[in-house]
Motif scaffolding. Structure first.
Motif, short mmCIF file in Angstrom:
data_model
loop_
_atom_site.label_atom_id
_atom_site.label_comp_id
_atom_site.label_asym_id
_atom_site.label_seq_id
_atom_site.Cartn_x
_atom_site.Cartn_y
_atom_site.Cartn_z
N VAL A 98 -10.55 13.09 -20.07
CA VAL A 98 -10.08 12.17 -21.21
C VAL A 98 -11.51 11.19 -21.46
O VAL A 98 -11.43 10.37 -20.62
N ASP A 99 -12.13 11.13 -22.49
CA ASP A 99 -13.02 10.09 -22.38
C ASP A 99 -13.09 9.09 -23.65
O ASP A 99 -13.90 8.22 -23.75
N GLN A 100 -11.83 8.90 -24.26
CA GLN A 100 -11.55 8.02 -25.07
C GLN A 100 -10.53 7.24 -24.95
O GLN A 100 -9.58 7.82 -23.76
N PRO A 101 -10.26 6.13 -25.30
CA PRO A 101 -9.06 5.10 -24.76
C PRO A 101 -7.84 5.82 -25.30
O PRO A 101 -7.68 6.51 -26.10
N ASN B 22 -7.17 12.18 -7.26
CA ASN B 22 -7.11 11.02 -6.24
C ASN B 22 -6.37 11.78 -4.92
O ASN B 22 -5.85 11.30 -4.25
N ASP B 23 -6.76 13.24 -4.86
CA ASP B 23 -6.44 13.78 -3.60
C ASP B 23 -4.91 14.08 -3.44
O ASP B 23 -4.24 14.30 -2.61
N VAL B 24 -4.19 14.10 -4.75
CA VAL B 24 -2.93 14.22 -5.02
C VAL B 24 -2.51 15.27 -5.74
O VAL B 24 -3.21 15.47 -7.17
N LEU C 186 -4.88 -4.38 -17.51
CA LEU C 186 -5.54 -5.33 -16.94
C LEU C 186 -6.79 -4.72 -16.27
O LEU C 186 -7.85 -5.45 -16.23
N GLU C 187 -6.60 -3.90 -15.41
CA GLU C 187 -7.52 -3.33 -14.53
C GLU C 187 -8.55 -2.39 -15.19
O GLU C 187 -9.99 -2.52 -14.75
N HIS C 188 -8.13 -1.56 -16.22
CA HIS C 188 -8.90 -0.73 -16.87
C HIS C 188 -8.95 -0.73 -18.66
O HIS C 188 -8.70 0.36 -19.02
N GLY C 189 -9.17 -2.10 -18.98
CA GLY C 189 -8.81 -2.47 -20.37
C GLY C 189 -9.85 -1.39 -21.22
O GLY C 189 -9.57 -1.16 -22.32
N GLU C 190 -11.15 -0.84 -20.79
CA GLU C 190 -12.06 -0.27 -21.70
C GLU C 190 -11.39 1.25 -21.93
O GLU C 190 -11.83 1.91 -22.88
N ARG C 191 -10.49 1.75 -20.90
CA ARG C 191 -9.84 2.91 -21.34
C ARG C 191 -8.48 2.92 -22.08
O ARG C 191 -7.83 4.09 -21.92
N ASP D 153 -4.21 7.07 -9.21
CA ASP D 153 -3.81 8.51 -9.50
C ASP D 153 -4.02 8.74 -10.85
O ASP D 153 -4.34 9.73 -11.27
N LEU D 154 -3.77 7.60 -11.60
CA LEU D 154 -3.99 7.67 -13.23
C LEU D 154 -5.28 7.90 -13.51
O LEU D 154 -5.57 8.83 -14.51
N THR D 155 -6.10 7.23 -13.02
CA THR D 155 -7.60 7.32 -13.20
C THR D 155 -8.15 8.54 -13.03
O THR D 155 -8.80 9.27 -13.53
N GLY D 156 -7.79 9.20 -11.78
CA GLY D 156 -8.03 10.37 -11.47
C GLY D 156 -7.49 11.44 -12.36
O GLY D 156 -8.56 12.44 -12.48
N LEU D 157 -6.43 11.18 -12.69
CA LEU D 157 -5.79 12.25 -13.87
C LEU D 157 -6.66 12.53 -14.89
O LEU D 157 -6.95 13.56 -15.53
N LEU D 158 -7.08 11.17 -15.57
CA LEU D 158 -7.71 11.20 -16.93
C LEU D 158 -9.15 11.81 -16.63
O LEU D 158 -9.56 12.37 -17.42
N ASP D 159 -9.74 11.61 -15.50
CA ASP D 159 -10.92 11.93 -15.18
C ASP D 159 -11.25 13.66 -14.74
O ASP D 159 -11.70 14.34 -15.64
N GLU D 160 -10.00 13.92 -14.38
CA GLU D 160 -9.93 15.50 -14.24
C GLU D 160 -9.46 16.22 -15.41
O GLU D 160 -9.89 17.26 -15.84
#
Length: 306
Positions: free
Chosen positions: A94-97, A7-9, A115-120, A84-91
């Motif tokens: 991490v492809d599983q919950p 996330n550019d950080v 709440l925002e990303h329950g699928e992850r 930031d957390l989403t960007g971290l998991l993507d980088e």
């Protein structure tokens, strides 16, 4: 691994234990520490290495502005932390919950991410989460303003110069710079209240831990009443610092939570002598004593289901 850009950080990250991923039974655990006076080391040293030895893929990282991560001048809203957390998991690929484990602000962040990303998210462990359905942002901003005011006191400066150990002094000075040089306190005001309707739809299991003598333990009853599939554990004689005060029990509890049948009761808490971390008096003075007239949650202090 030590640093990645998400996330550019620039974030300081440590990943330990066997690698998880699609097609494996290895749980991936992501640990989210508290705000200002905390960093990833509190989780790495208490639960991180233990869970990695137990067979977990463990990810610890310093939140933006904390520890060795980049201290940006702004970007400290809860929504920024989630991005930031989403960007971290993507980088990290991490492809599983993942199993999110959060302490204090990190616990509130974990709940918001669920709440925002329950699928992850496979499960949530919330240790001492600040939880208000209204005014959460205002309360967090007020707390940060109090900390900054306390840090500006002459007594604190004297403690830093004469009595603070090297590590404690460095951490305190870093926290003061974070509060003085960034928009973190103001950004907390943008925190939106939790929606009871959304909380009622959370699908993943949730473990909630409070200390019986914590100044926010009264929030446990509301939290567990609106979130389904919740297990509440209240630890007798402990405070908001339960992660440091009851590390041994939390290790047993997390092993039960991640590897054993959740249809069983949590392990019984047996008070024991734990390593104590000395906290400066100016910090403890800012935490009001618990209101003994406030009803406590119904869950047993030895561990119970909410």
């Amino acid at each position: 691994m030590s640093e990645i850009v998400a996330n550019d950080v620039r974030l300081h990250v440590q990943r330990i234990g066997p690698p998880g991923g699609a097609g494996t039974d290895i749980p991936t655990v992501v640990m989210l520490h508290g705000m200002v006076m905390d960093n990833m080391s509190s989780f790495y040293l208490s639960l991180g290495t233990y869970l990695s030895d137990a067979g977990c893929d463990v990810i610890c990282y310093d939140l933006r502005g904390h520890g060795r991560s980049e201290r940006t001048p702004d970007g400290y809203r809860l929504t920024d932390s989630l991005a930031d957390l989403t960007g971290l998991l993507d980088e990290l690929g991490v492809d599983q919950p993942v199993h999110l484990v959060g302490n204090s602000y990190g616990a509130t962040m974990a709940l918001a991410y669920g709440l925002e990303h329950g699928e992850r998210v496979a499960s949530l462990t919330l240790i001492e989460p600040p939880f208000l359905l209204e005014g959460l942002g205002e309360e967090m901003a007020r707390s940060l303003s109090q900390i900054l005011a306390a840090m500006s006191d002459d007594e604190v400066e004297q403690w830093l110069q004469q009595a603070a150990g090297r590590v404690a002094g460095r951490a305190t000075r870093s926290a003061r710079r974070l509060l003085q040089e960034t928009t973190i306190a103001g950004d907390m005001l943008a925190t939106q209240p939790f929606s009871t309707e959304a909380l009622g739809r959370l699908a993943m299991p949730v473990l909630v831990v409070y200390g019986e003598n914590s100044d926010i333990v009264d929030q446990a009853e509301t939290l567990t009443s609106v979130i389904p599939n919740t297990t509440l554990v209240v630890l007798a004689h402990h405070t908001h610092m339960v992660l440091r005060e009851a590390t041994g029990y939390l290790r047993e509890l997390m092993r039960w939570w991640l590897f054993e049948d959740r249809g069983t009761e949590p392990p019984v808490y047996v008070p024991r002598t734990e390593r104590r971390f000395e906290t400066p008096r100016w910090v403890t003075d800012m935490v009001p004593p618990p209101d003994l007239n406030t009803p406590r949650p119904a869950a047993a202090a030895e561990g119970g289901r909410g």
